[in-house]
Design an enzyme around this catalytic site. Structure first.
Site, PDB file in Angstrom:
ATOM      1  N   GLY A 165       0.815  -1.204   0.000  1.00  0.00           N
ATOM      2  CA  GLY A 165       0.000   0.000   0.000  1.00  0.00           C
ATOM      3  C   GLY A 165       0.844   1.246   0.000  1.00  0.00           C
ATOM      4  O   GLY A 165       2.060   1.192  -0.220  1.00  0.00           O
ATOM      5  N   ARG A 293      -2.935 -11.434  -4.957  1.00  0.00           N
ATOM      6  CA  ARG A 293      -4.322 -11.658  -4.509  1.00  0.00           C
ATOM      7  C   ARG A 293      -5.280 -11.100  -5.544  1.00  0.00           C
ATOM      8  O   ARG A 293      -4.873 -10.496  -6.523  1.00  0.00           O
ATOM      9  CB  ARG A 293      -4.543 -10.928  -3.187  1.00  0.00           C
ATOM     10  CG  ARG A 293      -4.167  -9.459  -3.322  1.00  0.00           C
ATOM     11  CD  ARG A 293      -4.581  -8.620  -2.160  1.00  0.00           C
ATOM     12  NE  ARG A 293      -3.877  -7.359  -2.125  1.00  0.00           N
ATOM     13  CZ  ARG A 293      -4.194  -6.280  -2.816  1.00  0.00           C
ATOM     14  NH1 ARG A 293      -5.195  -6.315  -3.661  1.00  0.00           N
ATOM     15  NH2 ARG A 293      -3.501  -5.164  -2.705  1.00  0.00           N
ATOM     16  N   VAL A 296      -9.077  -5.147  -5.582  1.00  0.00           N
ATOM     17  CA  VAL A 296     -10.338  -4.407  -5.426  1.00  0.00           C
ATOM     18  C   VAL A 296     -10.963  -4.154  -6.803  1.00  0.00           C
ATOM     19  O   VAL A 296     -12.160  -4.325  -7.008  1.00  0.00           O
ATOM     20  CB  VAL A 296     -10.081  -3.057  -4.717  1.00  0.00           C
ATOM     21  CG1 VAL A 296     -11.342  -2.199  -4.692  1.00  0.00           C
ATOM     22  CG2 VAL A 296      -9.547  -3.272  -3.309  1.00  0.00           C
TER      23      VAL A 296
END
Lengths: 496, 186
Positions: A165, A293, A296
């Site tokens: 992030g 992963r 979003v």
């Protein structure tokens, strides 16, 4: 295929994963914290298990409890969603040890890609272009940093080596600023990750954020599912994503896709992952990191490719080979996603909390809503302010913007402050419409139009609402429904 | 007939006078807007016809047709704060109570009160003279607005202290029409 899968997440992504599981005839097991006992992701599941606790740390980050529940309810696999435990290599390992399939890449790949330094090293070795930089050893001194900074050149970016992030990133413009930034970054890295290694790299002030979706099976096939443009960011966090990118031509798209596949193959990547790149105005691109992963923003890829990424993840995790080839992947139309966040854009995107008293989603052709809330939900400080995603699909970019503009206008959330109007202003900005976006878009363009004052229609609506007994008025005001001005009574009206 | 005083931002208040009747699934009526103090909102000077189709809970939203345009809206209220969503924008209002004018003037025992026009319109007839005593419910002034006639009466007995309008006058909303003194003899 699995009989039962546990979703180790909450909110919109847990709801979205549950939908695909149900389509595949798989039993859905949810976990939840105390305040989430009747949350939409719990309602969407066949079975729900209480993790206890209020905060993420007490609930959704309790890997030990989640594995215990998965074993007890005999779930064969765990889908981690994004965030929480999704990029936690130890958790993936513990799943394997417990005989439960972790839906994602191998623990070693998660570990290698979770560290920016090892990730960059691995990608550089695989021939993927990387930004010049330096990673400090544990306990590195300012002298080391100064020497390396001179080699890399200013401005440069300094950040923690561990973690992901945009947290703790700093831009250093000259040698004078290095000492403070280096010390602060080390301290923050130590506090947040227990690891004071930091990472310096050339700062590229003007660039787009473009990422390539990859997918690999357990049989050696790795494909890329085209790109996503994610340049519209605030605080280094994405707000608007679209596919395809308005900046990529077929040649650059092919080269970046090939680079991502090459990188994924080099590390034996399996399942869904995202290779993030910075793309400079001249078309040079540099590897940033791999998100191991589901992202979003995966829906924009689903809409333009017609694929269900969660279904692919499950099939791969169950050991099935990919049934598609690279030639099958062709973009169809244009998709845009807006992240609906409970935050106040007018006051520096500060998160806002409170009850959602009115919730009304847009609908119609080409509109998809991935939501983790419903009318009556409470937005609390415990979890992410992103409450839902609004995604549109249209034949081309211009009509997708029109569609998103309409969808945002038709979406009503009252009770908690959201960024819906702000997103509408991004859509109508000439630079956005022109596709002229970089990660500095929100810095370069002041988007904070308070809008015109309420007109007659809004005033009249307010008067009608104030006047009525109001089914959605929990607290009756002291003045009551009769706000009639005169202390004198009016007689009976009669038509003339 | 109701008059709602609304405030938003730092702006002056606006009175919205609504006269509506319920129709099948809708309320139909007229609205008039009156600015209190300095204000730059572009508001129609004339009374406007409207229809609100109650698509949601009564009075908390609907499809409002005003001046030939349709507007979708929803509203929530918390005490005196009112959030109105309309066509993708949220307007935050404060409902301003009229207690300042009411207290100490309207109730029995108050020495003086002012009769104000509850709507813009024309004074048709003044039924009393200065110095007259009147009972509660006695017609005092008859007004006309939007092709309708309205008789204004006092809730309490009293005495006319001053008449501040004349028959045929065009009056604004909230304009003071008559000042009364409490009748001491009664």
């Amino acid at each position: 295929m699995f009989r039962k899968v546990l979703i180790a997440n909450r909110g919109e992504i847990a709801v979205r994963i549950a939908l695909t599981l149900r389509e595949m005839g798989i039993i859905v097991a949810a976990v939840h914290s105390e305040p989430d006992a009747d949350a939409p992701h719990v309602v969407a599941a066949d079975e729900a298990y209480n993790l206890g606790g209020q905060t993420s740390r007490e609930s959704y980050l309790r890997g030990d409890r989640i594995i215990e529940i998965a074993r007890a309810c005999r779930a064969e696999a765990i889908h981690p969603g994004y965030g929480f435990l999704s990029e936690n290599a130890s958790f993936a390992e513990q799943c394997e040890q417990a005989g439960i399939t972790f839906i994602g890449p191998s623990p070693s790949v998660i570990r290698t890609m979770g560290d920016k330094i090892t990730a960059k090293r691995a990608m550089s070795a695989a021939g993927v272009p990387v930004i010049p930089g330096w990673s400090s050893d544990a306990g590195a001194t300012l002298d080391d940093a100064t020497r390396e900074a001179a080699r890399i050149g200013f401005p440069l970016l300094i950040k923690a080596a561990a973690g992901g992030g945009g947290k703790g990133m700093r831009v250093v413009h000259d040698a004078n600023g290095l000492a403070d930034a280096f010390g602060a970054a080390q301290r923050e890295a130590r506090a947040a990750f227990g690891d004071d290694r930091v990472f310096l790299e050339r700062y590229i002030p003007v660039a787009r954020h473009v990422e390539i979706q990859v997918i690999g099976d357990n049989h050696g096939t790795v494909l890329h599912l085209l790109e996503r443009e994610c340049s519209i960011q605030r605080r280094h966090q994405k707000l608007v994503e679209e596919a395809p990118s308005p900046a990529l031509d077929d040649d650059l798209r092919a080269r970046m896709g090939e680079a991502a596949v090459r990188g994924a193959e080099a590390i034996g990547y399996r399942n869904a992952g995202t290779f993030e790149f910075m793309v400079e105005p001249d078309g040079r691109y540099h590897f940033l990191e791999v998100n191991t992963r589901l992202q979003v923003e995966h829906p924009v890829t689903e809409l333009i490719t017609g694929l269900d990424l969660v279904r692919l993840q499950l099939e791969i995790a169950a050991g099935l080979p990919l049934q598609i080839s690279q030639d099958d992947i062709r973009p169809r139309g244009h998709a845009i996603e807006c992240r609906i966040c409970a935050e106040d854009a007018a006051s520096g995107f500060l998160p806002s909390t409170g009850p959602i008293r009115v919730l009304q989603w847009a609908s119609g052709p080409g509109i998809r809503v991935d939501s983790g809330v419903r009318e009556g939900s409470d937005v609390t400080v415990h979890y992410d302010p992103m409450i839902a995603k609004l995604i549109v699909h249209a034949p081309d970019r211009s009509s997708a913007i029109d569609r998103m503009t309409r969808a945002l206008r038709d979406t009503c959330i009252l009770g908690v402050t959201t960024n819906i109007e702000f997103l509408g202003q991004v859509m109508s900005h000439p630079a956005f419409r022109a596709g002229d976006v970089t990660t500095r878009f929100l810095d370069d363009h002041a988007i904070n139009d308070p809008g015109p004052q309420p007109g007659p229609a809004a005033l009249l609506a307010a008067a009608l609402a104030a006047r009525g007994t109001g089914a959605v008025q929990p607290a009756m005001s002291q003045s009551g429904p009769d706000s009639c001005n005169s202390p004198w009574t009016s007689g009976t009206w009669r038509m003339r | 007939m109701a008059s709602i005083r609304l405030q938003f931002g730092d702006s002056a208040a606006i009175d919205v006078v609504v006269d509506a009747r319920a129709d099948t699934g809708a309320s139909v009526g007229t609205a008039h807007f009156q600015t209190i103090g300095e204000h730059d909102a572009a508001l129609p000077g004339e009374s406007a016809q409207f229809i609100n189709h109650a698509q949601f809970h009564s009075n908390s939203g609907g499809l409002l047709k005003l001046n030939g345009r349709s507007h979708r809206w929803r509203a929530i209220r918390e005490d005196d704060r009112l959030d109105v969503w309309m066509d993708g924008r949220i307007h935050r209002f404060r409902i301003v109570p009229r207690t300042a004018r009411r207290s100490g003037q309207a109730g029995p025992g108050s020495a003086r009160a002012e009769l104000t026009a509850p709507m813009p319109g024309t004074i048709l007839r003044i039924a009393v003279r200065e110095g007259d005593h009147f009972d509660a419910g006695t017609p005092l002034i008859i007004m006309e607005s939007m092709k309708m006639e309205m008789t204004i009466t006092s809730p309490v007995p009293g005495k006319v202290e001053a008449i501040l309008c004349a028959e045929g006058d065009l009056v604004r909303i909230n304009q003071i029409l008559l000042r009364r003194a409490e009748s001491e003899s009664q």
